[in-house]
Design an enzyme around this catalytic site. Sequence first.
Site, PDB file in Angstrom:
ATOM      1  N   VAL A   1       3.193   0.998   3.065  1.00 39.59           N
ATOM      2  CA  VAL A   1       2.961  -0.157   3.931  1.00 39.59           C
ATOM      3  C   VAL A   1       3.543  -1.380   3.235  1.00 39.59           C
ATOM      4  CG1 VAL A   1       1.239  -1.575   5.103  1.00 39.59           C
ATOM      5  CG2 VAL A   1       0.842   0.882   4.837  1.00 39.59           C
TER       6      VAL A   1
ATOM      7  N   GLY B   1       0.826  -1.198   0.000  1.00 37.91           N
ATOM      8  CA  GLY B   1       0.000   0.000   0.000  1.00 37.91           C
ATOM      9  C   GLY B   1       0.860   1.246   0.000  1.00 37.91           C
TER      10      GLY B   1
ATOM     11  N   GLY C   1       0.272   5.576   0.687  1.00 36.18           N
ATOM     12  CA  GLY C   1      -0.611   6.675   1.031  1.00 36.18           C
ATOM     13  C   GLY C   1       0.146   7.978   1.082  1.00 36.18           C
TER      14      GLY C   1
ATOM     15  N   ASP D   1      -9.551   8.840   5.945  1.00 34.40           N
ATOM     16  CA  ASP D   1      -9.662   8.335   4.580  1.00 34.40           C
ATOM     17  C   ASP D   1     -11.128   8.151   4.206  1.00 34.40           C
ATOM     18  OD1 ASP D   1      -6.935   8.315   4.294  1.00 34.40           O
ATOM     19  OD2 ASP D   1      -6.721   6.253   4.965  1.00 34.40           O
TER      20      ASP D   1
END
Length: 184
Positions: free
Chosen positions: A75, A68, A70, A184
């Site tokens: 991540v 991931g 962001g 989010d």
Amino acid sequence: NQYLDIFDDLDQALSRLGDLPADDYIFEPQCETAVRQAANIESLQAFTPSSGLRPQRFGNYLLFEKIGQGGMGAVYRAKHLHLHKTVAVKILSEDRAKSLRANSQFWREMSSLGQLEHSHLVSATDAGLVDDVPYLVMELVDGVNLDQLVQFHGPLNIADATEVIRQTAETLHYLHEHNMLHRD
């Protein structure tokens, strides 16, 4: 009896291997095969990433693949070097780590997540700094997210969609009770 002695010696050797400090020596080319074999003996196939890339050491963790990305950082699927537990490690991006505001926000997130326990939230298991870069370790939840599920199977039926909404609302209510907002 001779075979029992061999197995005893093997058990002793394997247990002694576990006592060695996990250091950069595991990345030396001549050790990679031994590490893979030891991982297979210990049923730790996760030490060999599916992408074929070499894992990268980050503190007490081996990072395998980015799962991931962001605004704050990335991540990674990772494995703790000593506990052999697969986890998700969130690492503040290098440029954000230099920002006092972003750093402060990341530390607040770590502290807040560490205090929460809910069946629909991942648990935080570790946090800290590696070379002045903050990180947060969370339980790893394998599977697909809702967007991927809908893309693969199409729209959910009304009963399933309603259950997803109910669980999401329950979790957001829990967060609200703890004076938190999900950004989010």
